[in-house]
Motif scaffolding. Sequence first.
Motif, PDB file in Angstrom:
ATOM      1  N   GLY A  56      38.739  -5.884  21.088  1.00 30.83           N
ATOM      2  CA  GLY A  56      38.857  -6.084  22.530  1.00 30.83           C
ATOM      3  C   GLY A  56      39.740  -7.236  22.951  1.00 30.83           C
ATOM      4  N   VAL A  57      40.416  -7.875  21.997  1.00 29.53           N
ATOM      5  CA  VAL A  57      41.267  -9.025  22.315  1.00 29.53           C
ATOM      6  C   VAL A  57      42.716  -8.633  22.076  1.00 29.53           C
ATOM      7  N   GLY A  58      43.604  -9.053  22.956  1.00 35.25           N
ATOM      8  CA  GLY A  58      45.025  -8.780  22.797  1.00 35.25           C
ATOM      9  C   GLY A  58      45.687  -9.786  21.882  1.00 35.25           C
ATOM     10  N   ASP A  59      46.805 -10.326  22.343  1.00 36.73           N
ATOM     11  CA  ASP A  59      47.547 -11.304  21.556  1.00 36.73           C
ATOM     12  C   ASP A  59      46.731 -12.573  21.343  1.00 36.73           C
ATOM     13  N   LEU A  60      46.988 -13.237  20.225  1.00 37.92           N
ATOM     14  CA  LEU A  60      46.334 -14.508  19.932  1.00 37.92           C
ATOM     15  C   LEU A  60      47.200 -15.654  20.423  1.00 37.92           C
ATOM     16  N   TYR A  61      46.557 -16.643  21.015  1.00 38.43           N
ATOM     17  CA  TYR A  61      47.248 -17.834  21.502  1.00 38.43           C
ATOM     18  C   TYR A  61      46.476 -19.060  21.066  1.00 38.43           C
ATOM     19  N   VAL A  62      47.173 -20.172  20.984  1.00 44.56           N
ATOM     20  CA  VAL A  62      46.523 -21.451  20.787  1.00 44.56           C
ATOM     21  C   VAL A  62      46.585 -22.166  22.131  1.00 44.56           C
ATOM     22  N   GLU A  63      45.454 -22.730  22.534  1.00 43.26           N
ATOM     23  CA  GLU A  63      45.399 -23.478  23.788  1.00 43.26           C
ATOM     24  C   GLU A  63      45.939 -24.881  23.535  1.00 43.26           C
ATOM     25  N   THR A  64      46.923 -25.275  24.310  1.00 40.92           N
ATOM     26  CA  THR A  64      47.533 -26.582  24.133  1.00 40.92           C
ATOM     27  C   THR A  64      47.484 -27.352  25.435  1.00 40.92           C
ATOM     28  N   GLY A  65      47.154 -28.613  25.339  1.00 39.35           N
ATOM     29  CA  GLY A  65      47.144 -29.478  26.516  1.00 39.35           C
ATOM     30  C   GLY A  65      48.513 -30.063  26.751  1.00 39.35           C
ATOM     31  N   ARG A  66      48.794 -30.405  27.977  1.00 42.50           N
ATOM     32  CA  ARG A  66      50.074 -31.027  28.316  1.00 42.50           C
ATOM     33  C   ARG A  66      49.793 -32.417  28.856  1.00 42.50           C
ATOM     34  N   ASP A  67      49.208 -33.279  28.034  1.00 43.33           N
ATOM     35  CA  ASP A  67      48.769 -34.597  28.487  1.00 43.33           C
ATOM     36  C   ASP A  67      49.714 -35.719  28.088  1.00 43.33           C
ATOM     37  N   GLY A  68      50.966 -35.393  27.845  1.00 43.96           N
ATOM     38  CA  GLY A  68      51.914 -36.423  27.444  1.00 43.96           C
ATOM     39  C   GLY A  68      51.956 -36.646  25.944  1.00 43.96           C
TER      40      GLY A  68
ATOM     41  N   HIS B 243      50.792 -24.250  27.964  1.00 43.20           N
ATOM     42  CA  HIS B 243      49.331 -24.270  27.859  1.00 43.20           C
ATOM     43  C   HIS B 243      48.810 -23.217  26.890  1.00 43.20           C
ATOM     44  N   GLN B 244      49.503 -22.098  26.773  1.00 40.29           N
ATOM     45  CA  GLN B 244      49.151 -21.084  25.788  1.00 40.29           C
ATOM     46  C   GLN B 244      50.404 -20.786  24.965  1.00 40.29           C
ATOM     47  N   THR B 245      50.301 -21.002  23.683  1.00 38.23           N
ATOM     48  CA  THR B 245      51.424 -20.788  22.786  1.00 38.23           C
ATOM     49  C   THR B 245      51.108 -19.625  21.856  1.00 38.23           C
ATOM     50  N   PRO B 246      51.983 -18.597  21.792  1.00 35.25           N
ATOM     51  CA  PRO B 246      51.728 -17.442  20.937  1.00 35.25           C
ATOM     52  C   PRO B 246      51.613 -17.833  19.463  1.00 35.25           C
ATOM     53  N   LEU B 247      50.764 -17.115  18.743  1.00 29.30           N
ATOM     54  CA  LEU B 247      50.602 -17.301  17.303  1.00 29.30           C
ATOM     55  C   LEU B 247      51.156 -16.098  16.559  1.00 29.30           C
ATOM     56  N   HIS B 248      51.738 -16.360  15.404  1.00 31.13           N
ATOM     57  CA  HIS B 248      52.237 -15.306  14.525  1.00 31.13           C
ATOM     58  C   HIS B 248      51.511 -15.431  13.192  1.00 31.13           C
ATOM     59  N   ALA B 249      51.098 -14.299  12.641  1.00 31.92           N
ATOM     60  CA  ALA B 249      50.328 -14.285  11.403  1.00 31.92           C
ATOM     61  C   ALA B 249      51.198 -13.812  10.242  1.00 31.92           C
ATOM     62  N   PHE B 250      50.983 -14.431   9.087  1.00 32.68           N
ATOM     63  CA  PHE B 250      51.663 -14.050   7.854  1.00 32.68           C
ATOM     64  C   PHE B 250      50.624 -13.903   6.753  1.00 32.68           C
ATOM     65  N   LEU B 251      50.768 -12.844   5.943  1.00 32.87           N
ATOM     66  CA  LEU B 251      49.824 -12.509   4.876  1.00 32.87           C
ATOM     67  C   LEU B 251      50.541 -12.522   3.538  1.00 32.87           C
ATOM     68  N   CYS B 252      49.925 -13.148   2.543  1.00 33.43           N
ATOM     69  CA  CYS B 252      50.482 -13.162   1.197  1.00 33.43           C
ATOM     70  C   CYS B 252      50.040 -11.894   0.467  1.00 33.43           C
ATOM     71  N   PRO B 253      50.992 -11.076  -0.003  1.00 36.06           N
ATOM     72  CA  PRO B 253      50.619  -9.860  -0.727  1.00 36.06           C
ATOM     73  C   PRO B 253      50.084 -10.154  -2.128  1.00 36.06           C
TER      74      PRO B 253
END
Length: 67
Positions: free
Chosen positions: A22-34, A44-54
């Motif tokens: 039930g969840v779409g793309d994965l993001y990491v929540e990032t603060g913009r506090d300087g 504030h939301q940065t996309p994540l990319h996944a990599f798998l070792c075969p």
Amino acid sequence: MSEPHCPACDARMERTNVTAEGVGDLYVETGRDGGVLDRLGVGHQTPLHAFLCPGCGMTQLYADLSE
């Protein structure tokens, strides 16, 4: 982003998708506090990319800092 090499067995990791029911793309929540993320221009939301070792199955997530 080019495919990274696995730190455990040095095989070339392959891009994959990580999803949750039930969840779409994965993001990491990032603060913009300087802090470092603000200086890098990361939103504030940065996309994540996944990599798998075969070889050993290790999975790594990388934040897309280019956006």
